[in-house]
Design a protein around this motif. Structure first.
Motif, short mmCIF file in Angstrom:
data_model
loop_
_atom_site.label_atom_id
_atom_site.label_comp_id
_atom_site.label_asym_id
_atom_site.label_seq_id
_atom_site.Cartn_x
_atom_site.Cartn_y
_atom_site.Cartn_z
N ARG A 48 0.77 -1.18 0.10
CA ARG A 48 0.00 0.17 0.15
C ARG A 48 0.72 1.28 0.03
O ARG A 48 1.90 1.33 0.65
CB ARG A 48 -1.05 0.18 1.29
CG ARG A 48 -0.28 0.04 2.64
CD ARG A 48 -1.37 -0.18 3.74
NE ARG A 48 -2.50 0.52 3.78
CZ ARG A 48 -3.01 1.25 4.61
NH1 ARG A 48 -2.68 1.26 5.91
NH2 ARG A 48 -4.02 1.81 4.18
N GLY A 49 0.24 2.20 -0.65
CA GLY A 49 1.02 3.62 -0.87
C GLY A 49 1.20 4.39 0.70
O GLY A 49 2.05 5.09 0.50
N GLU A 50 0.59 3.92 1.62
CA GLU A 50 0.68 4.69 2.94
C GLU A 50 2.16 3.88 3.52
O GLU A 50 2.21 4.60 4.51
CB GLU A 50 -0.47 4.15 3.76
CG GLU A 50 -1.65 4.72 3.31
CD GLU A 50 -2.72 4.27 2.22
OE1 GLU A 50 -1.91 3.42 1.47
OE2 GLU A 50 -3.71 4.63 1.92
N TYR A 51 2.71 2.99 3.23
CA TYR A 51 3.78 2.50 3.67
C TYR A 51 5.06 2.63 3.08
O TYR A 51 5.80 1.83 2.39
CB TYR A 51 3.65 1.06 4.00
CG TYR A 51 2.51 0.48 4.97
CD1 TYR A 51 2.03 1.41 5.74
CD2 TYR A 51 2.32 -0.78 5.07
CE1 TYR A 51 1.07 0.89 6.53
CE2 TYR A 51 1.31 -1.32 5.88
CZ TYR A 51 0.71 -0.45 6.81
OH TYR A 51 -0.20 -1.03 7.56
N THR A 64 3.30 -0.48 -5.86
CA THR A 64 2.91 0.34 -4.77
C THR A 64 1.58 0.65 -5.29
O THR A 64 1.36 0.95 -6.46
CB THR A 64 3.60 1.46 -4.37
OG1 THR A 64 2.81 2.31 -3.43
CG2 THR A 64 4.13 2.27 -5.29
N GLY A 65 0.51 0.83 -4.22
CA GLY A 65 -0.69 1.27 -4.33
C GLY A 65 -0.85 2.75 -4.13
O GLY A 65 0.23 3.33 -3.86
N ALA A 66 -1.68 3.62 -4.12
CA ALA A 66 -1.94 4.78 -4.03
C ALA A 66 -3.13 5.39 -3.23
O ALA A 66 -3.64 6.24 -3.38
CB ALA A 66 -1.76 5.53 -5.35
#
Lengths: 430, 164
Positions: free
Chosen positions: A122-125, A162-164
């Motif tokens: 996940r983009g949060e990491y 990665t996601g966003a």
């Protein structure tokens, strides 16, 4: 920390030497040099490992599905998109022992015949993503990834993607869409990902925690592994515990402990001087259980009997200061925001649930609203395209079942917790 | 536009020019922009380089909540509004930020320094209530910590201004 997370925090995450000194890559060597691919799958099947991402699908069966597909190329995806609110256990594993997760991926690749893998984080990491990229590069240099791994015919490479910021991308088909560079909107199933996944090829998608179990199953053997946990649920589970407990955090427990034991013995009980009001198990998409049900065991079969899922293993503990309706409203606002909008039941259902909940919280609700809520929830459960819409109403339905009085009170203009802008106080029924 | 074009081209060269790299490219373009967003011009260049339609690039940029197609502050403060933070006083944290910055969620301060947004769970539930400011996470927040955090960013920015 008893099994899969025992190296986290103990070794330097990017030190291959540390990892090998603690048994790292012994499982891979055993799988490569001493086992046939069918034996690897059999061992995982016999271990009774079930997916740790939330759906609890038998991992061995999944391996077998992908292995039986005939294709020039197959993919493996490590689902590190832990977006379920209250879940932060994969982060502990990814930051603590990335090599072990990758070892699980390499063994899976060998078992199903995959040649390329993705870790979708996940983009949060962002810091964890950098760490994973470094870990992959180290393993490439040391011959654990790439062509002819450890001098054998096995060729397998990994890319970190990665996601966003999209909760729905934790759903495997939406995740695949995201890797392909599209919006993360779930696909229609079938075809299932084992058959047609990433770029239309057979794809194995497993959660981080599922993958990290695989090296242990191979090196210990399924019999030894099954000594952890219960008959229906072998092994351990990482729980992410938050809310009003004294010690919030991630804990690895053996299956079979009760929720009460976990709260009192591991988390040091409740932080405040108030009583526990509820526990939500499995994150925002999980069931909300009243304090009377805390003696339930963390065990797939026991939970199934009650129609409850363990989900990702997130646990929110709430005390009496929390208003159930206000809490559920927060949860439902989350789902309204995260619905991808592709299917009507989820897109519209979440919108209407929020409208009705607001009405009730403002003291303008009626009994008809409660009936409407149940109707919408049932419809979403039955007809939504993916797990998001199917599980979004769980918190609402379970609170309407176990905390019915509070819903009725709000309709009569009372909020016992004094959170909503209504008269404070409980109504005594019957 | 030329300067932007060169920057984006070098990002694409580094990450790759196949359509599946779109999200990675958008993240990096946004990260390098002063105003934490992806401009229309940037989207045009990216869609051309990746040989995809502009509507596709815009669609993806507007789907993911970490990406923005509107200008934002240099510091994007994302307040977690998921259940664990809610249970530990997340609503108050939102109010502290709104009071000290004089804006509400969804707005940007006049000096372009801060934007205030909501975000889903950021995986810091053991330190709830938490916020994310650009790439950094701050947890166990209370009124004093929120004030100290905003103060320290403002001071840091003042120091930067003197150097010009």
């Amino acid at each position: 920390m008893i099994l899969v997370s025992k190296l986290c925090g103990k070794i330097s995450p990017l030190s291959l030497k540390d990892y090998k000194e603690n048994g790292g890559f012994e499982a891979l060597e055993k799988a490569l040099f001493k086992m046939k691919t069918e034996q690897i799958i059999d061992e995982v099947r016999a271990s009774n490992l079930k997916g740790r991402g939330g759906a609890a699908f038998p991992t061995g069966l999944k391996l077998q599905f992908v292995a039986s597909e005939k294709s020039d190329i197959k993919y493996i995806i490590c689902n590190a998109d832990e977006g379920e609110p209250g879940t932060f256990k994969d982060k502990i594993l990814l930051d603590g022992c990335p090599f072990q997760i990758i070892e699980g991926m390499i063994i899976s690749a060998l078992a199903v015949g995959a040649s390329y893998g993705y870790i979708y984080i996940r983009g949060e990491y962002p810091q964890t993503k950098d760490l994973l990229k470094k870990a992959v590069n180290i393993l490439k240099e040391e011959g654990f990834l790439g062509k002819n791994i450890l001098g054998t015919d096995l060729c397998f490479d990994i890319e970190v993607r990665t996601g966003a910021g999209a909760y729905v991308c934790g759903e495997e088909t939406a995740l695949i869409e995201s890797i392909e560079g599209n919006d993360g909107r779930s696909r229609f199933k079938p075809p299932y990902t084992a058959n047609k996944g990433l770029w239309g090829k057979p794809t194995l998608v497993n959660n981080v925690e599922t993958l990290i179990n695989i090296p242990y199953i191979i090196s210990l053997g399924s019999e030894e592994y099954k000594k952890f946990g219960t008959k229906s649920s072998s092994g351990t589970k990482l729980l992410s515990i938050s809310g009003c407990v004294a010690n919030k955090g991630v804990y690895e427990i053996e299956f079979g402990m009760t929720i009460r034991e976990i709260i009192n013995e591991i988390c040091g009980g409740v932080e405040t001087d108030k009583e526990i009001k509820f526990v939500q198990l499995g994150g925002s998409s999980g069931a909300v259980l009243p304090a009377e049900m805390l003696d339930i065991k963390i065990d797939f079969d026991e939970l199934n009997k009650l129609g409850i899922g363990l989900g990702s293993g997130a646990m929110f503990v709430g005390d009496e200061s929390i208003c159930i309706l206000d809490f559920v409203k927060t949860t439902m606002e989350f789902f309204k925001h995260e619905s991808c909008g592709k299917c009507t039941p989820c897109r519209e259902g979440n919108r209407h649930i929020n409208k009705i909940l607001n009405r009730i919280i403002e003291g303008k609700g009626s009994n008809r609203d409660l009936e409407l809520l149940v109707d919408i929830c049932e419809l979403m459960k039955d007809t939504s395209l993916c797990g998001l819409g199917q599980s979004a109403p769980t918190a609402l339905l379970t609170t309407m079942k176990y905390f019915e009085e509070e819903y009725k009170e709000h309709i009569e203009g009372f909020c016992r917790a004094g959170i909503c802008n209504l008269k404070k106080g409980a109504v005594v029924y019957g | 536009m030329n300067c932007l074009k060169n920057d984006i081209e070098s990002i694409i060269e580094k990450i790759g020019n196949t359509p599946d790299k779109l999200i990675e490219i958008l993240i990096e373009v946004q990260r390098q922009s002063e105003e934490n967003y992806i401009s229309k011009d940037a989207l045009k260049i990216i869609s051309k380089e990746l040989k995809i339609s502009l509507s596709k690039a815009y669609g993806v940029a507007s789907f993911y909540s970490m990406l923005s197609t509107k200008k934002r502050g240099r510091y994007v403060i994302q307040i977690c509004n998921s259940a664990p933070c809610y249970m530990n006083g997340g609503k108050q944290v939102k109010k502290y930020f709104e009071d000290i910055l004089g804006i509400t969620v969804g707005e940007m301060t006049d000096d372009g320094l801060f934007s205030l947004e909501f975000t889903g769970c950021i995986g810091t539930c053991d330190k709830a209530p938490a916020v994310k400011i650009n790439d950094k996470v701050y947890g166990n927040l209370n009124k004093e910590k929120v004030e100290a955090l905003v103060d320290s960013i403002r001071k840091e920015e003042e120091v930067c201004d003197f150097s010009f």
